[in-house]
Design a protein around this motif. Sequence first.
Motif, PDB file in Angstrom:
ATOM      1  N   TYR A  15       0.860  -1.173   0.000  1.00 25.62           N
ATOM      2  CA  TYR A  15       0.000   0.000   0.000  1.00 25.62           C
ATOM      3  C   TYR A  15       0.903   1.232   0.000  1.00 25.62           C
ATOM      4  O   TYR A  15       1.285   1.735   1.050  1.00 25.62           O
ATOM      5  CB  TYR A  15      -0.921  -0.004   1.228  1.00 25.62           C
ATOM      6  CG  TYR A  15      -1.878  -1.170   1.225  1.00 25.62           C
ATOM      7  CD1 TYR A  15      -3.144  -1.041   0.682  1.00 25.62           C
ATOM      8  CD2 TYR A  15      -1.506  -2.409   1.740  1.00 25.62           C
ATOM      9  CE1 TYR A  15      -4.030  -2.115   0.656  1.00 25.62           C
ATOM     10  CE2 TYR A  15      -2.373  -3.487   1.710  1.00 25.62           C
ATOM     11  CZ  TYR A  15      -3.624  -3.332   1.168  1.00 25.62           C
ATOM     12  OH  TYR A  15      -4.488  -4.402   1.138  1.00 25.62           O
ATOM     13  N   PRO A  16       1.263   1.715  -1.208  1.00 21.47           N
ATOM     14  CA  PRO A  16       2.156   2.868  -1.294  1.00 21.47           C
ATOM     15  C   PRO A  16       1.503   4.124  -0.714  1.00 21.47           C
ATOM     16  O   PRO A  16       0.273   4.208  -0.598  1.00 21.47           O
ATOM     17  CB  PRO A  16       2.387   3.033  -2.802  1.00 21.47           C
ATOM     18  CG  PRO A  16       1.944   1.761  -3.419  1.00 21.47           C
ATOM     19  CD  PRO A  16       0.886   1.207  -2.513  1.00 21.47           C
ATOM     20  N   TRP A  17       2.332   5.083  -0.390  1.00 23.41           N
ATOM     21  CA  TRP A  17       1.841   6.361   0.099  1.00 23.41           C
ATOM     22  C   TRP A  17       1.107   7.067  -1.046  1.00 23.41           C
ATOM     23  O   TRP A  17       1.666   7.292  -2.109  1.00 23.41           O
ATOM     24  CB  TRP A  17       3.017   7.209   0.591  1.00 23.41           C
ATOM     25  CG  TRP A  17       2.640   8.586   1.042  1.00 23.41           C
ATOM     26  CD1 TRP A  17       2.949   9.766   0.423  1.00 23.41           C
ATOM     27  CD2 TRP A  17       1.896   8.929   2.207  1.00 23.41           C
ATOM     28  NE1 TRP A  17       2.444  10.810   1.126  1.00 23.41           N
ATOM     29  CE2 TRP A  17       1.779  10.329   2.238  1.00 23.41           C
ATOM     30  CE3 TRP A  17       1.311   8.193   3.229  1.00 23.41           C
ATOM     31  CZ2 TRP A  17       1.110  11.006   3.245  1.00 23.41           C
ATOM     32  CZ3 TRP A  17       0.646   8.851   4.230  1.00 23.41           C
ATOM     33  CH2 TRP A  17       0.558  10.238   4.242  1.00 23.41           C
ATOM     34  N   ASN A  18      -0.173   7.335  -0.846  1.00 26.39           N
ATOM     35  CA  ASN A  18      -1.003   8.069  -1.821  1.00 26.39           C
ATOM     36  C   ASN A  18      -1.005   7.456  -3.220  1.00 26.39           C
ATOM     37  O   ASN A  18      -0.950   8.156  -4.212  1.00 26.39           O
ATOM     38  CB  ASN A  18      -0.572   9.534  -1.912  1.00 26.39           C
ATOM     39  CG  ASN A  18      -0.843  10.285  -0.623  1.00 26.39           C
ATOM     40  OD1 ASN A  18      -1.780   9.960   0.112  1.00 26.39           O
ATOM     41  ND2 ASN A  18      -0.032  11.286  -0.342  1.00 26.39           N
ATOM     42  N   ALA A  19      -1.050   6.113  -3.290  1.00 19.28           N
ATOM     43  CA  ALA A  19      -1.117   5.443  -4.599  1.00 19.28           C
ATOM     44  C   ALA A  19      -1.963   4.175  -4.455  1.00 19.28           C
ATOM     45  O   ALA A  19      -2.309   3.760  -3.350  1.00 19.28           O
ATOM     46  CB  ALA A  19       0.281   5.106  -5.090  1.00 19.28           C
ATOM     47  N   LYS A  20      -2.282   3.573  -5.584  1.00 20.14           N
ATOM     48  CA  LYS A  20      -3.099   2.366  -5.595  1.00 20.14           C
ATOM     49  C   LYS A  20      -2.339   1.182  -5.012  1.00 20.14           C
ATOM     50  O   LYS A  20      -1.134   1.047  -5.244  1.00 20.14           O
ATOM     51  CB  LYS A  20      -3.539   2.026  -7.021  1.00 20.14           C
ATOM     52  CG  LYS A  20      -4.496   3.020  -7.610  1.00 20.14           C
ATOM     53  CD  LYS A  20      -4.905   2.583  -9.006  1.00 20.14           C
ATOM     54  CE  LYS A  20      -5.859   3.605  -9.611  1.00 20.14           C
ATOM     55  NZ  LYS A  20      -6.308   3.198 -10.934  1.00 20.14           N
TER      56      LYS A  20
END
Length: 129
Positions: A15-20
Amino acid sequence: MKISVIGTFVRDLIYPWNAKPIESIGGIFYTISYLANLAGKDSEIWPVCFVGEDFYDQVIGQLKKFDNVRTECINKLDRENMTVKLEYTSPTERDETTTEPMPALKAEDLELILDSDTTIVNLITGTDL
């Protein structure tokens, strides 16, 4: 040349920072895929491990893309595969959680690779053997 690789295939949930979110195959998949691409056509790569029934088809499907990877020593278990969840909570920090590791391989699980020219032991969990 027969090359065996002992370890664990891991379901990675990232779960990347501010990404899909991203789902991928981790663990010994990296070792196997690199070896399959680097080894000659006369070499065989033999992964030796357990894979959960929920992840088995995905792992085998990816490995079938490599002509020199043998799957006879990948044993499907009636349980969920080990999953690692990496959740980035900021651009520089993350939380990591891991589900129960796959069981350790026993001596009888290694019988088909006793004639290997070389064996790579990639301890993903530290309890792979």
